[in-house]
Design a protein around this motif. Structure first.
Motif, PDB file in Angstrom:
ATOM      1  N   VAL A   2       0.952  -1.277  -0.924  1.00 54.96           N
ATOM      2  CA  VAL A   2       0.131  -0.023   0.284  1.00 54.96           C
ATOM      3  C   VAL A   2       0.956   1.110   0.058  1.00 54.96           C
ATOM      4  O   VAL A   2       0.484   2.131  -0.186  1.00 54.96           O
ATOM      5  N   LEU A   3       1.396   0.998   1.228  1.00 49.89           N
ATOM      6  CA  LEU A   3       2.552   2.454   1.380  1.00 49.89           C
ATOM      7  C   LEU A   3       3.853   2.516  -0.508  1.00 49.89           C
ATOM      8  O   LEU A   3       3.553   3.789  -0.522  1.00 49.89           O
ATOM      9  N   LEU A   4       3.569   1.609  -1.075  1.00 52.66           N
ATOM     10  CA  LEU A   4       4.824   1.967  -2.400  1.00 52.66           C
ATOM     11  C   LEU A   4       3.970   1.801  -3.926  1.00 52.66           C
ATOM     12  O   LEU A   4       4.273   2.172  -4.787  1.00 52.66           O
ATOM     13  N   ASP A   5       2.375   2.037  -3.865  1.00 49.65           N
ATOM     14  CA  ASP A   5       1.239   1.961  -4.784  1.00 49.65           C
ATOM     15  C   ASP A   5       1.395   3.922  -4.540  1.00 49.65           C
ATOM     16  O   ASP A   5      -0.294   3.935  -3.988  1.00 49.65           O
ATOM     17  N   ALA A   6       2.275   3.841  -5.158  1.00 50.97           N
ATOM     18  CA  ALA A   6       2.009   5.439  -5.229  1.00 50.97           C
ATOM     19  C   ALA A   6       0.564   6.550  -5.435  1.00 50.97           C
ATOM     20  O   ALA A   6       0.022   7.260  -5.468  1.00 50.97           O
ATOM     21  N   HIS A   7       0.234   5.722  -6.794  1.00 54.00           N
ATOM     22  CA  HIS A   7      -1.209   6.224  -7.801  1.00 54.00           C
ATOM     23  C   HIS A   7      -2.687   5.757  -6.542  1.00 54.00           C
ATOM     24  O   HIS A   7      -3.230   7.106  -7.265  1.00 54.00           O
ATOM     25  N   ALA A   8      -1.652   4.563  -5.702  1.00 47.66           N
ATOM     26  CA  ALA A   8      -3.822   5.059  -4.612  1.00 47.66           C
ATOM     27  C   ALA A   8      -3.183   5.756  -3.357  1.00 47.66           C
ATOM     28  O   ALA A   8      -4.422   5.510  -3.084  1.00 47.66           O
ATOM     29  N   HIS A  57       4.398   3.258 -12.215  1.00 46.76           N
ATOM     30  CA  HIS A  57       3.796   2.330 -11.876  1.00 46.76           C
ATOM     31  C   HIS A  57       4.495   2.030 -10.472  1.00 46.76           C
ATOM     32  O   HIS A  57       2.829   1.076  -9.860  1.00 46.76           O
ATOM     33  N   THR A  58       5.292   1.265 -11.127  1.00 44.82           N
ATOM     34  CA  THR A  58       6.253   0.462  -9.336  1.00 44.82           C
ATOM     35  C   THR A  58       7.040   1.958  -9.310  1.00 44.82           C
ATOM     36  O   THR A  58       8.112   1.953  -9.589  1.00 44.82           O
ATOM     37  N   ASP A  68       9.811   2.353  -6.687  1.00 44.66           N
ATOM     38  CA  ASP A  68      11.064   2.001  -6.116  1.00 44.66           C
ATOM     39  C   ASP A  68      12.343   2.863  -5.749  1.00 44.66           C
ATOM     40  O   ASP A  68      11.554   4.240  -5.817  1.00 44.66           O
ATOM     41  N   LEU A  69      13.761   2.566  -4.981  1.00 49.90           N
ATOM     42  CA  LEU A  69      13.935   3.530  -4.861  1.00 49.90           C
ATOM     43  C   LEU A  69      14.950   5.296  -5.829  1.00 49.90           C
ATOM     44  O   LEU A  69      15.052   4.244  -7.017  1.00 49.90           O
ATOM     45  N   GLY A  70      14.268   6.275  -5.205  1.00 50.93           N
ATOM     46  CA  GLY A  70      14.720   6.920  -6.346  1.00 50.93           C
ATOM     47  C   GLY A  70      13.010   7.479  -7.569  1.00 50.93           C
ATOM     48  O   GLY A  70      13.169   8.543  -7.974  1.00 50.93           O
ATOM     49  N   SER A  71      11.995   6.684  -7.392  1.00 54.08           N
ATOM     50  CA  SER A  71      10.601   6.598  -7.715  1.00 54.08           C
ATOM     51  C   SER A  71      10.491   8.139  -7.515  1.00 54.08           C
ATOM     52  O   SER A  71      10.058   8.300  -6.520  1.00 54.08           O
ATOM     53  N   GLN A  72      10.203   8.904  -8.803  1.00 51.41           N
ATOM     54  CA  GLN A  72       9.882  10.721  -8.980  1.00 51.41           C
ATOM     55  C   GLN A  72       8.459  10.566 -10.018  1.00 51.41           C
ATOM     56  O   GLN A  72       7.889  10.253 -10.484  1.00 51.41           O
ATOM     57  N   TYR A  73       7.598  11.631  -9.070  1.00 52.64           N
ATOM     58  CA  TYR A  73       6.028  11.963  -9.208  1.00 52.64           C
ATOM     59  C   TYR A  73       5.913  13.247  -9.377  1.00 52.64           C
ATOM     60  O   TYR A  73       6.227  13.599  -8.687  1.00 52.64           O
TER      61      TYR A  73
END
Length: 132
Positions: free
Chosen positions: A18-24, A39-40, A42-47
Motif C-alpha cells: 500500500v505504501l509503495l502504490d503511489a498512484h493510490a 507504476h512501480t 522503487d528507490l528514486g522513483s519520482q512523481y
C-alpha cells in the motif's frame, strides 16, 4: 518532528504494498489530489504531485527497504520527509518532519496527523482485504 505507532491488522508485505502504490496514495491521504509517475515505486522513483488546494509539486521515494519506506514530497514553500517503519509483527511507526514557510503556517493543522495517517493506512488495508 511528529511520530505515532500503531499495530495494523495486516501483514508487513501488504502494508508495504500500500505504501509503495503511489498512484493510490490520494485514496487514503486526503492532502493528495493526484499523483502521476511510474507504476512501480522503487528507490528514486519520482512523481508529479498535486495537493489541496491545487499546489503542484513532486514526490520521491528516497528509501525503499523491506522494513522502511521514506517519501519526500514538496510543493512551493512546503517540504515533508515522511518515514514508515514496519516491524515483523505489523507494528508501523510513521514519523515526519516538515519545513518551509507554508509548513510553518500549516503546523497547527498537522497536529496528530501521524496518528490520523496510520488510521487511514489501516482503513485502506481493511478496504483492500474486503474487496479481495
Amino acid at each position: 518532528m511528529e511520530q505515532a505507532t500503531e499495530t495494523i491488522n495486516a501483514g508487513p508485505a501488504a502494508i508495504r504494498q500500500v505504501l509503495l502504490d503511489a498512484h493510490a496514495l490520494p485514496e487514503w491521504n486526503e492532502a493528495f489530489q493526484a499523483i502521476d509517475g511510474p507504476h512501480t515505486a522503487d528507490l528514486g522513483s519520482q512523481y508529479a504531485l498535486r495537493v489541496r488546494p491545487g499546489f503542484a509539486g513532486e514526490l520521491h521515494y528516497t528509501v525503499v527497504e523491506p522494513d522502511r519506506i521514506q517519501i519526500i514530497w514538496q510543493v512551493p514553500g512546503f517540504r515533508e520527509v515522511g518515514t514508515w517503519t514496519i516491524s515483523p509483527d505489523s507494528q508501523v511507526t510513521h514519523t515526519f518532519e516538515q519545513s518551509g514557510p507554508l509548513a510553518t503556517v500549516l503546523r497547527p493543522a498537522y497536529r496528530n496527523i501521524a496518528t490520523i495517517r496510520l488510521a487511514r493506512l489501516a482503513n485502506r488495508l481493511r478496504q483492500l482485504a474486503h474487496a479481495a
